[in-house]
Design a protein around this motif. Structure first.
Motif, PDB file in Angstrom:
ATOM      1  N   LYS A   1       0.829  -1.208   0.000  1.00 20.92           N
ATOM      2  CA  LYS A   1       0.000   0.000   0.000  1.00 20.92           C
ATOM      3  C   LYS A   1       0.863   1.259   0.000  1.00 20.92           C
ATOM      4  O   LYS A   1       0.556   2.231  -0.710  1.00 20.92           O
ATOM      5  N   GLU A   2       1.939   1.265   0.794  1.00 27.39           N
ATOM      6  CA  GLU A   2       2.820   2.433   0.762  1.00 27.39           C
ATOM      7  C   GLU A   2       3.474   2.579  -0.604  1.00 27.39           C
ATOM      8  O   GLU A   2       3.639   3.693  -1.104  1.00 27.39           O
ATOM      9  N   ARG A   3       3.819   1.447  -1.212  1.00 27.92           N
ATOM     10  CA  ARG A   3       4.415   1.516  -2.545  1.00 27.92           C
ATOM     11  C   ARG A   3       3.417   2.067  -3.556  1.00 27.92           C
ATOM     12  O   ARG A   3       3.785   2.822  -4.467  1.00 27.92           O
ATOM     13  N   ALA A   4       2.141   1.717  -3.390  1.00 27.59           N
ATOM     14  CA  ALA A   4       1.115   2.244  -4.291  1.00 27.59           C
ATOM     15  C   ALA A   4       1.017   3.764  -4.171  1.00 27.59           C
ATOM     16  O   ALA A   4       0.897   4.470  -5.180  1.00 27.59           O
ATOM     17  N   LEU A   5       1.057   4.279  -2.954  1.00 26.35           N
ATOM     18  CA  LEU A   5       1.029   5.736  -2.751  1.00 26.35           C
ATOM     19  C   LEU A   5       2.253   6.388  -3.387  1.00 26.35           C
ATOM     20  O   LEU A   5       2.144   7.407  -4.085  1.00 26.35           O
ATOM     21  N   ILE A   6       3.419   5.798  -3.147  1.00 25.67           N
ATOM     22  CA  ILE A   6       4.659   6.339  -3.731  1.00 25.67           C
ATOM     23  C   ILE A   6       4.566   6.363  -5.246  1.00 25.67           C
ATOM     24  O   ILE A   6       4.907   7.359  -5.893  1.00 25.67           O
TER      25      ILE A   6
END
Length: 445
Positions: A87-92
């Motif tokens: 999920k953090e990678r998706a935001l990034i």
């Protein structure tokens, strides 16, 4: 081998500068090999070092990586600048893709004709202050941390600082209405590795000048609650079609909300659903995701279509980015003047046959498997089949000289989920026709 990444590009910013920034922020020393003549570039192409016959190229961990986004993704993952989970990678990914859109305008500015520069500069300022920077101002305010994602430095922070400084070179007061971004700029500029990169004498390149332009030109060669993802776009292929393909290949059912009018698009923009005021948007896992590449990366990761490790993901990214380049060329044909369409299409088909498809034929031959990476279906396979079928719509015999791609097409088309998607009545969209263009233009412009 020195062990240091080796960067091959011209001695200027261009598409390599974000790579320099990210390596520098990670505290990684690197070497540079400057391409100064067309002959040097042609030598790299003939030597088979450039997968898609273009730089930048980065030699790292035994690989010769091309395609800027693929390179950046690998570096971010390798040096822990890519968030703590999917999920953090998706935001990034979403934030980086938005920044990349803005930086593309900055990147092209030096090549703008003199009579159009004032208009181009005004467009950069307007997009920066009205579309892009307000997004990141809001994110920082709501997140309440020094960084865009989580509470640690990421690829998104590094690229945002790069974009801020690049726009400030042209519009010095661009941050005057953005106090959060002003504070962000100060803090990020003082991160030790970044502070070092900003000092005179570092590997950071100066703003492009007339010599840079001449060098480049001279070197050119030819929250959805149903559980199902919900796709927001027009009822046409466009930038959503690859997402439909990937979800279908993963066996994932999805819903679609079609934009029928300009008011439909404005409603999403007014509601704040579109981070950068543009579709496609996909509601998935409680997120409202935008930016096609970010969406595809998330779906590929979620449904195990992204390789088994970082190196396989790097290969997938490179192959996908090459396909995205070809897809962009094909899409642009619809918007060519009537008297240029035939010539433009012939050029695109020539590039498919001489630049892109030979790469994948060679990959399949060298790999010796049914798939491009590893021995299982990946995002790269799905997108390659999509592009093969797309090109065949314009030139049915395009694969005549590519026996391995012919075999790949036959085998991949018969994977059950994909075979189902290729049947009449599926959510796969029909080719865009000339009569569709005015309707689509009314919605988006």
């Amino acid at each position: 081998m020195s062990g240091k990444p080796r960067l091959t590009y011209i001695n200027g910013r261009g598409r390599m500068e974000p790579v320099r920034w990210l390596l520098a922020a990670a505290g990684v020393e690197f070497e540079e090999n400057f391409v100064e003549t067309k002959e040097q570039l042609e030598k790299l192409v003939k030597g088979g070092d450039l997968l898609f016959q273009q730089v930048p190229m980065v030699e790292i961990d035994g690989m010769k990586m091309v395609q800027t986004r693929a390179i950046l993704s690998y570096i971010a993952g390798k040096y822990n600048l890519y968030g703590k989970d999917l999920k953090e990678r998706a935001l990034i990914d979403m934030y980086v893709e938005g920044i990349t859109d803005l930086m593309q305008m900055v990147l092209m500015f030096p090549f703008t004709p003199a009579e159009a520069k004032a208009k181009s500069l005004a467009s950069i300022e307007e997009k920066a202050t009205k579309r892009y920077f307000p997004v990141f101002e809001k994110i920082l305010k709501q997140h309440g941390q020094d960084f865009l994602v989580g509470n640690r430095l990421s690829w998104a922070d590094v690229q945002l600082l790069e974009a801020i400084l690049a726009v400030e070179e042209k519009v010095p007061a661009v941050l005057s209405g953005f106090p959060q971004l002003q504070a962000f700029k100060t803090k990020m500029s003082n991160v030790p590795t970044i502070k070092k990169f900003l000092q005179p004498g570092s590997a950071r390149k100066p703003p492009p000048d007339e010599n840079y332009v001449a060098l480049v030109v001279g070197n050119q060669t030819r929250g959805n609650m149903s559980g199902k993802p919900r796709l927001h776009y027009v009822n046409a292929r466009g930038r959503m079609e690859s997402i439909r393909w990937l979800l279908a290949a993963a066996g994932v059912e999805f819903e679609e909300a079609f934009l029928e009018t300009k008011d439909d698009l404005k409603k999403l923009q007014t509601n704040g659903d579109l981070l950068f005021q543009q579709v496609p948007m996909v509601e998935i896992d409680g997120m409202k995701m935008v930016q096609t590449r970010a969406i595809l990366s998330y779906i590929a990761g979620k449904y195990n279509l992204y390789g088994k490790d970082l190196k396989e993901r790097a290969l997938i990214d490179m192959y996908v980015e090459g396909l995205a380049d070809l897809n962009e060329l094909i899409t642009s044909n619809f918007f060519q003047p009537a008297d240029k369409k035939e010539e433009h299409l012939a050029t695109v088909m020539d590039k498919a046959a001489t630049r892109y498809f030979p790469v994948y034929e060679k990959v399949l031959k060298g790999h010796g498997q049914d798939f491009l990476v590893g021995n299982k279906l990946s995002r790269a396979d799905v997108q390659l089949l999509e592009i093969i079928l797309l090109v065949e719509e314009f030139k049915p015999d395009i694969l005549a000289k590519f026996p391995l791609l012919q075999s790949f097409k036959a085998k991949t088309s018969n994977i059950p989920n994909i075979k189902k998607f290729l049947q009449p009545g599926s959510q796969r969209k029909q080719p865009i026709q000339e009569k569709d263009i005015p309707r689509l233009m009314q919605i988006f412009h």
